[in-house]
Design a protein around this motif. Structure first.
Motif, PDB file in Angstrom:
ATOM      1  N   UNK A 194      95.167 -36.173-101.586  1.00 18.79           N
ATOM      2  CA  UNK A 194      95.265 -35.355-100.390  1.00 18.79           C
ATOM      3  C   UNK A 194      96.720 -34.977-100.148  1.00 18.79           C
ATOM      4  N   UNK A 195      96.980 -33.885 -99.440  1.00 22.79           N
ATOM      5  CA  UNK A 195      98.369 -33.487 -99.178  1.00 22.79           C
ATOM      6  C   UNK A 195      99.122 -34.562 -98.407  1.00 22.79           C
ATOM      7  N   UNK A 196     100.437 -34.539 -98.562  1.00 19.32           N
ATOM      8  CA  UNK A 196     101.290 -35.509 -97.896  1.00 19.32           C
ATOM      9  C   UNK A 196     101.082 -35.459 -96.388  1.00 19.32           C
ATOM     10  N   UNK A 197     100.871 -36.635 -95.817  1.00 17.86           N
ATOM     11  CA  UNK A 197     100.715 -36.735 -94.378  1.00 17.86           C
ATOM     12  C   UNK A 197      99.284 -36.602 -93.886  1.00 17.86           C
ATOM     13  N   UNK A 198      98.322 -36.344 -94.772  1.00 19.10           N
ATOM     14  CA  UNK A 198      96.927 -36.221 -94.362  1.00 19.10           C
ATOM     15  C   UNK A 198      96.108 -37.333 -94.995  1.00 19.10           C
ATOM     16  N   UNK A 199      95.052 -37.747 -94.311  1.00 15.92           N
ATOM     17  CA  UNK A 199      94.176 -38.811 -94.792  1.00 15.92           C
ATOM     18  C   UNK A 199      92.725 -38.423 -94.531  1.00 15.92           C
ATOM     19  N   UNK A 234      93.928 -41.685 -98.831  1.00 18.04           N
ATOM     20  CA  UNK A 234      94.449 -40.355 -99.180  1.00 18.04           C
ATOM     21  C   UNK A 234      94.475 -40.111-100.676  1.00 18.04           C
ATOM     22  N   UNK A 235      93.767 -40.957-101.439  1.00 18.92           N
ATOM     23  CA  UNK A 235      93.875 -40.882-102.888  1.00 18.92           C
ATOM     24  C   UNK A 235      92.630 -41.516-103.506  1.00 18.92           C
ATOM     25  N   UNK A 282      88.076 -45.635-107.680  1.00 16.39           N
ATOM     26  CA  UNK A 282      88.729 -46.487-106.681  1.00 16.39           C
ATOM     27  C   UNK A 282      89.457 -45.620-105.667  1.00 16.39           C
ATOM     28  N   UNK A 283      89.170 -45.833-104.390  1.00 18.00           N
ATOM     29  CA  UNK A 283      89.924 -45.163-103.329  1.00 18.00           C
ATOM     30  C   UNK A 283      91.226 -45.905-103.099  1.00 18.00           C
ATOM     31  N   UNK A 284      92.251 -45.139-102.706  1.00 19.11           N
ATOM     32  CA  UNK A 284      93.569 -45.735-102.502  1.00 19.11           C
ATOM     33  C   UNK A 284      94.227 -45.140-101.268  1.00 19.11           C
ATOM     34  N   UNK A 334      97.194 -47.306 -90.701  1.00 25.11           N
ATOM     35  CA  UNK A 334      96.192 -46.282 -91.026  1.00 25.11           C
ATOM     36  C   UNK A 334      94.851 -46.958 -91.276  1.00 25.11           C
ATOM     37  N   UNK A 335      94.339 -47.643 -90.280  1.00 21.54           N
ATOM     38  CA  UNK A 335      93.088 -48.394 -90.437  1.00 21.54           C
ATOM     39  C   UNK A 335      91.939 -47.474 -90.819  1.00 21.54           C
ATOM     40  N   UNK A 336      91.212 -47.862 -91.880  1.00 20.59           N
ATOM     41  CA  UNK A 336      90.042 -47.112 -92.301  1.00 20.59           C
ATOM     42  C   UNK A 336      90.338 -45.791 -92.957  1.00 20.59           C
TER      43      UNK A 336
END
Length: 666
Positions: A59-64, A216-217, A87-89, A211-213
C-alpha cells in the motif's frame, strides 16, 4: 625422458621461475573466475532458505488496510491454487534510539506469525529467534549487519518513534534486507550502520506503532512452474476493484533492491574479473614464452649437430617439447595450489562484504580445468615455436649461437639508415633490442600486462571514490549545515509534527519538502527516480549545468543519457497521485527543464508549480532544517542559542548580560 630430466635439473632456477610464473597466472585466473559461481550459488541458497516472496502487495506510504483484507483479496483469485503461502505485514519507517547515544533511521517489519509456510523468513545469527510466546510482546530481532556495527544490542532494549520500547532478543537476516538501499520513507543508499531494521511479529508491530489491527503489506510465494505474470496481473485487477486497496502496487522478487543488486553485480563483476584474470594470465604467458624461448635457443647447437648427423627432425623435437611439457605440467600443478590459496582471502572478502546466511564456495572444477588447459597449452606453444624455427634452417645456421645467430636479423639494419647522435657503442643497446624484436616484444607485452592490471584495478577503485566525491560536493555546495528530517508518512504542512520541529530552539529554519518515488520513461528506456519537490526559496537547490531549475523536471546527466533525452524534451512519469480516495498511480507527460551534475542518477528535482498535478499541495514528508546560529562569548566561553520567535515575540531574545560582549555567531 632422461635427457629432458637432465635439462630440468641443469636449469632448475629457470625452470622454477617459469613454473612459478605459470602458477601465478593460472591460479589467479581460476580463483577470480570462481567467485562468480560462488556468489550465484550462495545467492540461490540464501534466498531459497528464507523463502523469498514471488509477489508483494504494498500500500502507499502512510496508508493501511484492516488486517485480513489483503489476504481475502488473494483468496478470491481464480488462480488462488497457485499461491503456496501468503503473509500480511506491517512495514513502517521509524527511528531507533539505544545505548551509546545511538540515534538512526530504521524500519519495523512485522509479519503474521500464525502457523504455516513462511514467506521472507528471518535467519538468526545471534541470540534467539522469535517464538510463539513473543506474539504481541514487542520482542524483535535486529538486522545482523546493523547489530554487528553497534555493540551491545543483543540482548538489549531500543526505543522507537513514539516512545515505545522493544526488547531485542536476537540478530538475523531477511531476503529483502541482505543489502540496505533505503526503505519506505528512507533516503536511498544508506549504509547498514546507519539504518536499522527490526523484525517482529505483526501484533508487536501494530502495538509499538499504534496501528492496531492494520496492515500495509502482503508477501506471497507461488507454486513452481506457474505463470507469475498472470497471477500478478489478476491480483492487480482484484486490488483495484477493492476500495481499501485501490492504490496498492504489485511487485515481484525481481523488484527487490537486494535481489536485483546481488545478481546484477555478479555479471558486472564477472566481466571485470575476467579482464583482470586474462591480463594476469597473459602477462604470465608472455613471461613464460620469453623464458622457454631462451631455453630452447640455448639448445640450437645441439639441434644443429643432430640435423648434421642425420637425426630425423621429429626426434630432435621430442626432447625440447618434453622439456616444455614438464614445465607446463609443473606450473599448472602449482597453479591449482595457488588458486586454492588465493581463493581463501577472496572468500573472506566476499563474506564480509555481502553478509548472506549461506555461503557456498566449492571447488569450481570447470574453471580450474580451463585455467589448467590455458596454462599448459600456451607455454608448450612457446617451446614449439622456437623448435619449429630451429628445425627449418640449415644445420650450419642452427649451430651458430649467441650474437652470430642473430646477425643481420630483425630490425637492426634500420639503424643504418638513421643518423643517431653519439658514438657507435651508444647504439649497442638499441641494436640489441632491434636485433631480436620478438624477444623484445614479448618482454614489453609481459610488462604491459602487469601495468595494465595495476591501472585497471586502481582505476576502478579511484573511479568509485571519485563518483562519491562528486556526489558529496554537489550535496554540500550550498547550506552544508542543513539536516534532512524524514517524517513517518505524508503530513499537512501545518500538522503538529511539522510545527513541533519548526518550534525547536535549535532550529533556525524548517523548509517543508516532498520526496516521491517515480519512474521516468522515454521510448523503450526507463529509469527509477526519487523526485524531490523543493520548496520555494529553499536554501539548497541543485547545481544546473544545462537548462533551468524550474518549469519541469531536473534530471541527472546520467539519467538523461540513459533515457536519451535533453533539455526541452518530454518524458513520461509514472508517479503517485493524491486523490480523495487515497493514493493512486498515475502517468504524466513532463518537460525536462534542466540537468544537474550529481552522478547519482536516481536523484531528480521539481519545483512546486511543476509538482501541482501530483495532488500533494500543502503536504510534506521531509523537512530541510537549518540549525539556529550559536553565539559564543570570547570572554567567558559561554555558548548561547536564541529561541524561536513567536507571535508575541517578533525578535529573538538577546544574549545574557553575564558575559561581556562581543558575541560571535557560528
Amino acid at each position: 625422458m632422461k635427457w629432458s630430466w637432465r635439462d630440468l635439473r641443469r636449469r632448475w632456477p629457470l625452470v622454477a621461475a617459469i613454473a612459478l610464473v605459470i602458477a601465478l597466472g593460472t591460479g589467479t585466473y581460476a580463483s577470480l573466475l570462481s567467485t562468480s559461481a560462488w556468489r550465484r550459488q550462495s545467492n540461490d541458497a540464501s534466498f531459497a532458505l528464507l523463502h523469498v516472496h514471488d509477489l508483494r502487495v504494498r500500500l502507499p506510504q502512510g496508508t493501511t488496510a484492516t488486517e485480513g483484507v489483503l489476504r481475502a483479496v488473494v483468496a478470491g483469485l481464480s488462480r488462488a491454487a497457485d499461491v503456496t503461502a501468503a503473509r500480511e505485514r506491517l512495514v513502517v519507517p521509524t527511528q531507533l534510539a539505544g545505548p551509546g547515544d545511538l540515534l538512526v533511521s530504521g524500519e519495523i517489519a512485522g509479519t503474521d506469525s500464525t502457523p504455516g509456510p513462511q514467506v521472507d523468513g528471518v535467519s538468526t545469527t545471534a541470540g534467539r529467534a522469535l517464538r510463539p510466546a513473543d506474539d504481541g510482546t514487542a520482542a524483535v530481532v535486529v538486522d545482523s549487519a546493523f547489530a554487528g556495527r553497534h555493540a551491545g544490542l543483543v540482548p538489549g532494549e531500543l526505543t522507537v518513534s513514539g516512545g515505545s520500547r522493544v526488547r531485542v532478543v536476537g540478530a538475523g537476516q531477511s531476503p529483502e534486507y541482505f543489502l540496505i538501499t533505503g526503505g519506505q520513507g528512507a533516503t536511498p543508499f544508506l549504509s547498514q550502520s546507519s539504518y536499522g531494521v527490526l523484525f517482529t511479529d505483526l501484533h508487536s508491530a501494530q502495538r509499538v506503532t499504534g496501528a492496531a489491527g492494520q496492515v500495509n503489506d502482503l508477501v506471497l510465494t507461488l507454486r513452481p512452474g506457474c505463470d507469475r505474470a498472470a497471477v500478478a496481473e489478476e491480483l492487480g485487477r482484484a486490488l483495484r476493484d477493492t476500495p481499501a486497496t485501490r492504490a496498492a502496487t504489485v511487485s515481484t522478487r525481481d523488484d527487490i533492491d537486494a535481489y536485483r543488486v546481488l545478481y546484477e553485480d555478479i555479471e558486472g563483476d564477472t566481466q571485470l574479473w575476467r579482464v583482470i584474470a586474462l591480463l594476469v594470465l597473459l602477462g604470465a604467458v608472455f613471461a613464460a614464452l620469453n623464458l622457454t624461448t631462451r631455453v630452447v635457443e640455448a639448445q640450437r647447437r645441439e639441434i644443429g649437430i643432430g640435423m648434421a648427423l642425420g637425426v630425423p627432425s621429429r626426434w630432435l623435437a621430442v626432447r625440447p617439447l618434453l622439456f616444455g611439457a614438464q614445465i607446463a605440467l609443473l606450473g599448472v600443478g602449482l597453479g591449482m595450489v595457488v588458486g586454492w590459496v588465493v581463493g581463501i582471502p577472496l572468500r573472506n572478502v566476499f563474506v564480509d562484504m555481502l553478509p548472506l546466511p549461506i555461503w557456498r564456495t566449492p571447488l569450481q572444477t570447470g574453471v580450474f580445468l580451463q585455467a589448467a588447459a590455458l596454462g599448459f597449452v600456451l607455454p608448450l606453444a612457446g617451446v614449439a615455436w622456437p623448435v619449429w624455427r630451429a628445425l627449418r634452417v640449415q644445420p650450419v645456421q642452427a649451430i651458430r649461437v649467441g650474437h652470430l645467430a642473430a646477425r643481420g636479423s630483425g630490425l637492426a639494419p634500420v639503424l643504418r639508415r638513421l643518423r643517431l647522435p653519439g658514438r657507435g657503442y651508444h647504439r649497442i643497446p638499441i641494436r640489441n633490442l632491434l636485433r631480436t624484436p620478438r624477444r623484445t616484444a614479448l618482454t614489453a607485452l609481459g610488462i604491459a600486462a602487469a601495468i595494465t592490471t595495476l591501472v585497471t584495478t586502481t582505476g576502478a577503485i579511484d573511479t568509485f571514490h571519485g563518483t562519491l566525491d562528486r556526489a558529496e560536493r554537489e550535496f554540500l555546495h550550498a547550506a552544508p549545515d542543513r539536516v534532512i528530517v524524514t517524517l513517518d508518512g505524508f503530513q499537512r504542512q501545518d500538522a503538529d509534527a511539522v510545527r513541533t520541529v519548526g518550534a525547536l530552539p535549535q532550529v533556525g529554519r524548517a523548509d517543508a519538502g516532498l520526496l516521491l518515488p517515480v519512474t521516468a520513461r522515454s521510448g523503450a528506456a526507463d529509469v527509477d527516480l526519487v523526485a524531490e519537490v523543493l520548496p520555494d526559496g529553499a536554501r539548497w537547490s541543485p547545481s544546473i549545468v544545462s537548462g533551468a531549475a524550474t518549469g519541469g523536471l531536473v534530471l541527472a546527466e546520467e539519467a538523461a543519457h540513459d533515457l536519451g533525452v535533453n533539455v526541452g524534451d518530454t518524458i513520461v512519469l509514472d508517479h503517485p497521485r493524491a486523490t480523495p480516495e487515497g493514493l493512486r498511480t498515475d502517468r504524466t507527460t513532463m518537460r525536462v527543464a534542466g540537468l544537474h551534475p550529481n552522478p547519482m542518477r536516481m536523484l531528480a528535482y521539481l519545483d512546486q508549480a511543476t509538482a501541482a498535478p501530483f495532488g500533494f499541495t500543502g503536504v510534506t514528508n521531509t523537512l530541510t532544517v537549518t540549525p539556529a546560529p550559536v553565539w559564543t562569548s570570547p570572554t567567558c566561553g559561554e555558548r548561547w542559542s536564541p529561541s524561536r520567535t513567536s507571535a508575541r515575540r517578533t525578535r529573538p531574545r538577546r544574549p545574557p548580560r553575564a558575559c561581556a560582549r562581543p558575541w560571535t555567531s557560528t
